[in-house]
Design a protein around this motif. Structure first.
Motif, PDB file in Angstrom:
ATOM      1  N   VAL A   1       0.757  -1.231  -0.038  1.00 16.69           N
ATOM      2  CA  VAL A   1       0.047  -0.020   0.164  1.00 16.69           C
ATOM      3  C   VAL A   1       0.887   1.370   0.182  1.00 16.69           C
ATOM      4  CG1 VAL A   1      -1.898   1.114   1.159  1.00 16.69           C
ATOM      5  CG2 VAL A   1      -1.877  -1.262   1.181  1.00 16.69           C
ATOM      6  N   VAL A   2       0.672   2.002  -0.943  1.00 12.50           N
ATOM      7  CA  VAL A   2       1.462   3.374  -1.232  1.00 12.50           C
ATOM      8  C   VAL A   2       0.522   4.628  -1.511  1.00 12.50           C
ATOM      9  CG1 VAL A   2       3.603   1.864  -2.159  1.00 12.50           C
ATOM     10  CG2 VAL A   2       1.694   2.874  -3.795  1.00 12.50           C
ATOM     11  N   ASN A   3       1.294   5.636  -1.462  1.00  8.99           N
ATOM     12  CA  ASN A   3       0.476   6.802  -1.782  1.00  8.99           C
ATOM     13  C   ASN A   3       0.003   6.876  -3.396  1.00  8.99           C
ATOM     14  OD1 ASN A   3       2.320   8.000  -3.345  1.00  8.99           O
ATOM     15  ND2 ASN A   3       2.977   9.691  -1.707  1.00  8.99           N
ATOM     16  N   ARG A   4      -0.732   7.697  -3.702  1.00 12.78           N
ATOM     17  CA  ARG A   4      -1.490   7.687  -5.107  1.00 12.78           C
ATOM     18  C   ARG A   4      -0.366   8.091  -6.299  1.00 12.78           C
ATOM     19  NH1 ARG A   4      -3.658  13.600  -5.748  1.00 12.78           N
ATOM     20  NH2 ARG A   4      -2.395  14.692  -4.116  1.00 12.78           N
ATOM     21  N   ASN A   5       0.857   8.366  -5.953  1.00 17.39           N
ATOM     22  CA  ASN A   5       1.658   8.670  -6.821  1.00 17.39           C
ATOM     23  C   ASN A   5       2.701   7.412  -6.875  1.00 17.39           C
ATOM     24  OD1 ASN A   5       1.056  11.342  -7.457  1.00 17.39           O
ATOM     25  ND2 ASN A   5       1.916  11.832  -5.429  1.00 17.39           N
ATOM     26  N   GLY A   6       2.521   6.657  -6.158  1.00 17.07           N
ATOM     27  CA  GLY A   6       3.200   5.299  -5.909  1.00 17.07           C
ATOM     28  C   GLY A   6       4.522   5.604  -5.223  1.00 17.07           C
ATOM     29  N   GLN A   7       4.467   6.557  -4.149  1.00 18.93           N
ATOM     30  CA  GLN A   7       5.706   6.768  -3.289  1.00 18.93           C
ATOM     31  C   GLN A   7       5.612   5.821  -2.134  1.00 18.93           C
ATOM     32  OE1 GLN A   7       5.000  11.131  -3.005  1.00 18.93           O
ATOM     33  NE2 GLN A   7       7.133  11.249  -4.603  1.00 18.93           N
ATOM     34  N   LEU A   8       6.434   5.416  -1.631  1.00 21.45           N
ATOM     35  CA  LEU A   8       6.550   4.665  -0.417  1.00 21.45           C
ATOM     36  C   LEU A   8       6.454   5.529   0.909  1.00 21.45           C
ATOM     37  CD1 LEU A   8       9.718   2.206  -1.054  1.00 21.45           C
ATOM     38  CD2 LEU A   8       7.105   2.270  -1.963  1.00 21.45           C
ATOM     39  N   SER A   9       5.384   6.146   1.068  1.00 18.40           N
ATOM     40  CA  SER A   9       4.968   6.928   2.221  1.00 18.40           C
ATOM     41  C   SER A   9       4.828   6.453   3.540  1.00 18.40           C
ATOM     42  CB  SER A   9       3.555   7.713   1.793  1.00 18.40           C
ATOM     43  OG  SER A   9       2.599   7.013   1.504  1.00 18.40           O
ATOM     44  N   GLY A  10       4.509   5.034   3.462  1.00 18.05           N
ATOM     45  CA  GLY A  10       4.677   4.313   4.837  1.00 18.05           C
ATOM     46  C   GLY A  10       5.897   3.880   5.153  1.00 18.05           C
ATOM     47  N   LYS A  11       6.965   3.949   4.520  1.00 16.84           N
ATOM     48  CA  LYS A  11       8.200   3.271   4.827  1.00 16.84           C
ATOM     49  C   LYS A  11       8.657   3.630   6.372  1.00 16.84           C
ATOM     50  CE  LYS A  11      11.736   6.605   3.388  1.00 16.84           C
ATOM     51  NZ  LYS A  11      12.766   7.045   2.566  1.00 16.84           N
ATOM     52  N   ASN A  12       8.467   4.604   6.981  1.00 15.66           N
ATOM     53  CA  ASN A  12       8.951   4.756   8.271  1.00 15.66           C
ATOM     54  C   ASN A  12       8.080   4.046   9.255  1.00 15.66           C
ATOM     55  OD1 ASN A  12      11.037   6.526   7.338  1.00 15.66           O
ATOM     56  ND2 ASN A  12       9.618   8.249   7.223  1.00 15.66           N
ATOM     57  N   HIS A  13       7.279   3.218   9.012  1.00 16.73           N
ATOM     58  CA  HIS A  13       6.323   2.419   9.821  1.00 16.73           C
ATOM     59  C   HIS A  13       6.736   1.048   9.901  1.00 16.73           C
ATOM     60  CE1 HIS A  13       3.909   5.671  11.053  1.00 16.73           C
ATOM     61  NE2 HIS A  13       3.791   6.196   9.622  1.00 16.73           N
ATOM     62  N   PHE A  14       8.030   0.681   9.002  1.00 18.36           N
ATOM     63  CA  PHE A  14       8.528  -0.663   9.108  1.00 18.36           C
ATOM     64  C   PHE A  14       9.671  -0.559  10.172  1.00 18.36           C
ATOM     65  CE2 PHE A  14       5.860  -0.600   5.362  1.00 18.36           C
ATOM     66  CZ  PHE A  14       5.661  -1.933   5.180  1.00 18.36           C
TER      67      PHE A  14
END
Length: 127
Positions: free
Chosen positions: A78-91
């Motif tokens: 699951v990424v943002n609408r632009n395909g960016q790894l916006s959730g990466k800091n939650h790993f």
């Protein structure tokens, strides 16, 4: 609209009282578990599929709470609408999300999925 209703109904649980439970986080997690390996979707696409068009942030909250759930929730997809790894800091580490996606064949450059549209999975169309 029919597909959206079908998705919503399939995630409703029947409680002992006979009523249906509508736990939004559970619905998000169940939908994310359906995303095929090597494919990704967006927070907004999940929200729209569950009937909450302006609910991308709520989906983000659900994804932040998904770590440790059983069965596992592939939050990396699951990424943002632009395909960016916006959730990466939650790993566990800032590069873990990228590492997991790359193991599935998704190429990433500067925290953005290359050829995002080719990897995009629309739950309303393909689910």
């Amino acid at each position: 609209m029919k597909r959206q209703q079908k998705i919503k109904e399939s995630f409703q649980k029947i409680l002992p009282s006979g009523e249906k439970e509508n736990d939004f986080f559970q619905q998000v997690w169940e939908l994310v578990r359906q995303i095929p390996k090597g494919r990704v979707t967006s927070y907004g696409a999940i929200a729209a599929a569950l009937g909450l068009k302006s609910g991308a942030r709520m989906v983000g909250l659900a994804m932040n709470s998904s770590h440790g759930q059983q069965p596992l929730v592939p939050a990396r997809r699951v990424v943002n609408r632009n395909g960016q790894l916006s959730g990466k800091n939650h790993f566990a580490t800032p590069t873990r999300m990228q590492e997991l996606l790359e193991k599935e064949g998704v190429r990433i450059q500067k925290d953005t999925i290359i050829n995002f549209s080719q990897h995009f999975w629309d739950p309303l169309q393909e689910g």
